[in-house]
Design a protein around this motif. Structure first.
Motif, PDB file in Angstrom:
ATOM      1  N   ARG A   1       0.812  -1.233   0.000  1.00 54.03           N
ATOM      2  CA  ARG A   1       0.000   0.000   0.000  1.00 54.03           C
ATOM      3  C   ARG A   1       0.841   1.278   0.000  1.00 54.03           C
ATOM      4  O   ARG A   1       0.474   2.267  -0.605  1.00 54.03           O
TER       5      ARG A   1
ATOM      6  N   PHE B   1      -8.077  -5.080  -2.963  1.00 59.16           N
ATOM      7  CA  PHE B   1      -9.212  -4.178  -3.205  1.00 59.16           C
ATOM      8  C   PHE B   1     -10.477  -4.694  -2.515  1.00 59.16           C
ATOM      9  O   PHE B   1     -11.586  -4.425  -2.953  1.00 59.16           O
TER      10      PHE B   1
ATOM     11  N   PRO C   1     -12.679  -4.199   0.607  1.00 57.00           N
ATOM     12  CA  PRO C   1     -12.835  -3.118   1.602  1.00 57.00           C
ATOM     13  C   PRO C   1     -12.704  -3.562   3.053  1.00 57.00           C
ATOM     14  O   PRO C   1     -12.308  -2.777   3.908  1.00 57.00           O
ATOM     15  N   HIS C   2     -13.019  -4.822   3.353  1.00 48.47           N
ATOM     16  CA  HIS C   2     -12.947  -5.273   4.750  1.00 48.47           C
ATOM     17  C   HIS C   2     -11.542  -5.726   5.151  1.00 48.47           C
ATOM     18  O   HIS C   2     -11.314  -6.119   6.302  1.00 48.47           O
TER      19      HIS C   2
ATOM     20  N   TYR D   1      -6.510  -3.010   2.746  1.00 49.98           N
ATOM     21  CA  TYR D   1      -7.294  -2.429   1.656  1.00 49.98           C
ATOM     22  C   TYR D   1      -6.614  -1.178   1.084  1.00 49.98           C
ATOM     23  O   TYR D   1      -6.205  -0.286   1.841  1.00 49.98           O
ATOM     24  N   VAL D   2      -6.498  -1.148  -0.216  1.00 43.91           N
ATOM     25  CA  VAL D   2      -5.875   0.003  -0.894  1.00 43.91           C
ATOM     26  C   VAL D   2      -6.979   0.967  -1.296  1.00 43.91           C
ATOM     27  O   VAL D   2      -7.770   0.687  -2.191  1.00 43.91           O
ATOM     28  N   THR D   3      -7.044   2.117  -0.611  1.00 37.68           N
ATOM     29  CA  THR D   3      -8.152   3.051  -0.854  1.00 37.68           C
ATOM     30  C   THR D   3      -7.882   3.942  -2.072  1.00 37.68           C
ATOM     31  O   THR D   3      -8.807   4.377  -2.746  1.00 37.68           O
ATOM     32  N   HIS D   4      -6.583   4.213  -2.327  1.00 38.41           N
ATOM     33  CA  HIS D   4      -6.271   5.079  -3.483  1.00 38.41           C
ATOM     34  C   HIS D   4      -4.960   4.608  -4.102  1.00 38.41           C
ATOM     35  O   HIS D   4      -4.161   3.922  -3.463  1.00 38.41           O
ATOM     36  N   CYS D   5      -4.741   5.004  -5.342  1.00 39.60           N
ATOM     37  CA  CYS D   5      -3.551   4.557  -6.055  1.00 39.60           C
ATOM     38  C   CYS D   5      -2.293   5.180  -5.432  1.00 39.60           C
ATOM     39  O   CYS D   5      -2.185   6.405  -5.353  1.00 39.60           O
TER      40      CYS D   5
ATOM     41  N   GLU E   1     -16.168  -9.329  -6.557  1.00 34.50           N
ATOM     42  CA  GLU E   1     -16.331  -8.001  -7.160  1.00 34.50           C
ATOM     43  C   GLU E   1     -16.892  -8.127  -8.568  1.00 34.50           C
ATOM     44  O   GLU E   1     -16.709  -9.155  -9.225  1.00 34.50           O
TER      45      GLU E   1
ATOM     46  N   LYS F   1     -10.338  -1.028 -11.895  1.00 39.11           N
ATOM     47  CA  LYS F   1      -9.118  -1.058 -11.064  1.00 39.11           C
ATOM     48  C   LYS F   1      -7.924  -1.532 -11.889  1.00 39.11           C
ATOM     49  O   LYS F   1      -6.802  -1.028 -11.733  1.00 39.11           O
TER      50      LYS F   1
END
Ligand SMILES: O=C(O)c1ccccc1N[C@@H]1O[C@H](COP(=O)(O)O)[C@@H](O)[C@H]1O
Length: 205
Positions: free
Chosen positions: A9, A29, A31-32, A36-40, A57, A65
């Motif tokens: 990350r 990717f 969310p739980h 978790y990678v929220t942004h690039c 997904e 993504k």
């Protein structure tokens, strides 16, 4: 022997793990996940293959993504069907289908994915979808008779080296390192990874 390091990350940690010799690098990717990678990130690896990790997904979101992160492979940890794998493959992505293993019968579904996926990944069955930090009984995999190459995953840590050097399987293509090499969720100990990769690759090419 492919060495994948997953759950990445932080930009500087990504650089350090790339320099440590990782062949593949995973970005989660789900969310739980604690990873978790929220942004690039500001830096993405240029030498490693980039792997996106997803759980149930949509194909549309996976493709978004894949575009944003320049993903080479998609690693699917949920109930993704052979048809969804085929669609993603047609879009030009490498497909890694994950099977969570606790007993030999967990290998039964692999036949439906043969000829579609580039790799399987065998991880430890757990209450979540992955990242358990626990190993499973690798001897279960001697019952794996299909032809798709696989990565071994689940609870691998620096102390796993001797067991890995004893493991044998014709389709064994690589390993997947994650929580066992972390100083915090999403932050890998690059020195430990570097040492482990060097020791492993001295013995197994
Ligand atoms: O790591 C996670 O948080 C995670 C969450 C949901 C799906 C997959 C996840 N990680 C994957 O699980 C394997 C095994 O992890 P560990 O070595 O047991 O910590 C990991 O390599 C990822 O591919």
């Amino acid at each position: 022997m492919i060495v994948k390091v997953c759950g990445m990350r932080e930009p500087e940690n990504i650089r350090a793990i790339e320099q440590a010799g990782a062949d593949w690098m995973g970005f989660i990717f789900f969310p739980h996940s604690a990873r978790y990678v929220t942004h690039c990130p500001e830096y993405l690896p240029e030498q490693c293959r980039r792997v996106g990790v997803f759980v149930n997904e949509s194909t549309e979101n996976i493709l978004l993504k894949a575009q944003e992160f320049g993903l080479h492979y998609i690693q699917l940890h949920g109930r993704e069907t052979p048809e969804q794998c085929r669609k993603l493959k047609t879009a030009g992505l490498g497909i890694v289908k994950v099977f969570s293993i606790a007993r030999e019968s967990d290998l039964r579904p692999v036949g439906c994915y043969e000829g579609i996926c580039d790799y399987f990944l065998f991880d430890t069955a757990c209450s979540g979808y992955g990242g358990s930090g626990k190993t499973f009984h690798w001897d279960i995999l001697q019952a794996y008779q299909a032809k798709t190459p696989f990565l071994l995953s689940g609870g691998l840590r620096p102390g796993s080296l001797s067991s890995l050097l004893q493991f044998k399987h014709e389709q064994w293509a690589g390993i997947d390192l994650n929580s066992g090499f972390e100083t915090a969720p999403g932050l890998k100990d690059s020195a430990a990874v570097h040492t482990f990769i060097n020791q492993l690759k001295q013995k197994i090419q």
